[in-house]
Design an enzyme around this catalytic site. Structure first.
Site, PDB file in Angstrom:
ATOM      1  N   SER A 100      -3.709 -13.645 -60.509  1.00 43.26           N
ATOM      2  CA  SER A 100      -3.885 -14.931 -59.835  1.00 43.26           C
ATOM      3  C   SER A 100      -5.087 -15.690 -60.399  1.00 43.26           C
ATOM      4  CB  SER A 100      -4.085 -14.724 -58.337  1.00 43.26           C
ATOM      5  OG  SER A 100      -3.136 -13.806 -57.835  1.00 43.26           O
TER       6      SER A 100
HETATM    7  N1  SAH Z   1      -3.568 -10.379 -57.130  1.00 41.71           N
HETATM    8  C1  SAH Z   1      -2.961  -9.802 -58.299  1.00 41.71           C
HETATM    9  C2  SAH Z   1      -1.730 -10.539 -58.719  1.00 41.71           C
HETATM   10  C3  SAH Z   1      -0.574 -10.236 -57.884  1.00 41.71           C
HETATM   11  S1  SAH Z   1       0.950 -10.840 -58.548  1.00 41.71           S
HETATM   12  C4  SAH Z   1      -3.946  -9.798 -59.423  1.00 41.71           C
HETATM   13  O1  SAH Z   1      -5.099 -10.189 -59.186  1.00 41.71           O
HETATM   14  O2  SAH Z   1      -3.631  -9.379 -60.522  1.00 41.71           O
HETATM   15  C5  SAH Z   1       2.002 -10.208 -57.308  1.00 41.71           C
HETATM   16  C6  SAH Z   1       2.290  -8.763 -57.440  1.00 41.71           C
HETATM   17  O3  SAH Z   1       3.080  -8.384 -56.306  1.00 41.71           O
HETATM   18  C7  SAH Z   1       3.151  -8.412 -58.645  1.00 41.71           C
HETATM   19  O4  SAH Z   1       2.501  -7.439 -59.408  1.00 41.71           O
HETATM   20  C8  SAH Z   1       4.456  -7.873 -58.051  1.00 41.71           C
HETATM   21  O5  SAH Z   1       5.034  -6.840 -58.797  1.00 41.71           O
HETATM   22  C9  SAH Z   1       3.983  -7.384 -56.703  1.00 41.71           C
HETATM   23  N2  SAH Z   1       5.009  -7.251 -55.674  1.00 41.71           N
HETATM   24  C10 SAH Z   1       6.089  -8.028 -55.418  1.00 41.71           C
HETATM   25  N3  SAH Z   1       6.776  -7.557 -54.363  1.00 41.71           N
HETATM   26  C11 SAH Z   1       6.101  -6.449 -53.920  1.00 41.71           C
HETATM   27  C12 SAH Z   1       6.319  -5.507 -52.859  1.00 41.71           C
HETATM   28  N4  SAH Z   1       7.344  -5.603 -52.016  1.00 41.71           N
HETATM   29  N5  SAH Z   1       5.429  -4.503 -52.718  1.00 41.71           N
HETATM   30  C13 SAH Z   1       4.384  -4.362 -53.566  1.00 41.71           C
HETATM   31  N6  SAH Z   1       4.134  -5.215 -54.579  1.00 41.71           N
HETATM   32  C14 SAH Z   1       4.987  -6.244 -54.760  1.00 41.71           C
END
Ligand code: SAH
Length: 218
Positions: A62
């Site tokens: 993000s």
């Molecule tokens: N805050 C993170 C970015 C998150 S992107 C950073 O700083 O890097 C969102 C993430 O949520 C992705 O890696 C995706 O694979 C994950 N995601 C999506 N659905 C999910 C679920 N049901 N449970 C766990 N992770 C999930």
């Protein structure tokens, strides 16, 4: 070689503080965590700029401002046990780890979870536990949580997460469609939940039992 300390100071000043994030502990954490170590080598030079970056598997780390803003809204205290859903690179996890007692983080893509675990180890962060499973069901073995942060866009707040919120606990998540959402902050009060709609954001979809269905392969 990056002069990363300088770049981080500038990132925090120009991309975070000047846009209105004031919480001193959040700003300090953002100055300390080396964001360039959360992206692939060829993207390191962009790590302190104002955008989300790809981290593999179609996912992104993000934007610095969004991480700071969400962390500030969550009002994490040093005694808190925090649940994060969507570890991704682990950058947000590392920020939370500087503010909370414990951070439990769930990531549905196993490779991302493993990379994030490796990064925590490399950075000597000991108060984080990361596991690879569907975070929309929460983590009942360690619930309740004083704070829950969801880093992917949900159609609505997953019921298990609301159920795993401690009294006076806060849940922050993007609610909306698969591409555009609004940050929503839930607070558990003695007489039920308070719900507040905040900023417009654009997160990748939260995929799971209480989220979106996986997109059919094209
Ligand atoms: N805050 C993170 C970015 C998150 S992107 C950073 O700083 O890097 C969102 C993430 O949520 C992705 O890696 C995706 O694979 C994950 N995601 C999506 N659905 C999910 C679920 N049901 N449970 C766990 N992770 C999930």
């Amino acid at each position: 070689m990056l002069n990363d300390t300088f770049l981080r100071q500038r990132m925090v000043r120009e991309l975070v503080e000047e846009r209105g994030v004031k919480d001193k502990r959040v700003l300090a954490a953002m100055r300390e965590v080396p964001r360039h170590l959360f992206v692939r080598e060829h993207l390191m030079s962009q790590a302190y700029q104002d955008h989300a970056l790809p981290i593999g598997g179609g996912q992104t780390i993000s934007q610095p401002f969004v991480v700071a803003r969400m962390t500030e809204l969550l009002e994490v205290e040093t005694t808190h046990k925090v649940l994060e859903v969507g570890t991704g690179s682990g950058y947000q996890t590392a920020i939370l780890a500087r503010l909370a007692r414990w951070v439990y983080s769930l990531e549905r893509v196993p490779e991302l979870a493993h990379e994030a675990i490796r990064r925590m180890r490399q950075l000597g962060i000991l108060n984080v536990k990361i596991q690879a499973f569907d975070g929309t069901v929460g983590w009942s073995e360690v619930a309740p949580f004083e704070r829950i942060l969801v880093a992917a866009g949900a159609p609505s707040a997953p019921r298990p997460l609301l159920d795993q919120l401690a009294p006076r606990g806060r849940l922050l998540l993007p609610e909306g469609d698969r591409h555009r959402q609004r940050l929503v902050l839930y607070e558990r009060l003695s007489r039920g939940l308070r719900r507040r709609e905040l900023d417009q954001v654009g997160f990748v979809p939260l995929i799971g039992r209480h989220g979106w269905e996986e997109e059919p392969p094209r």
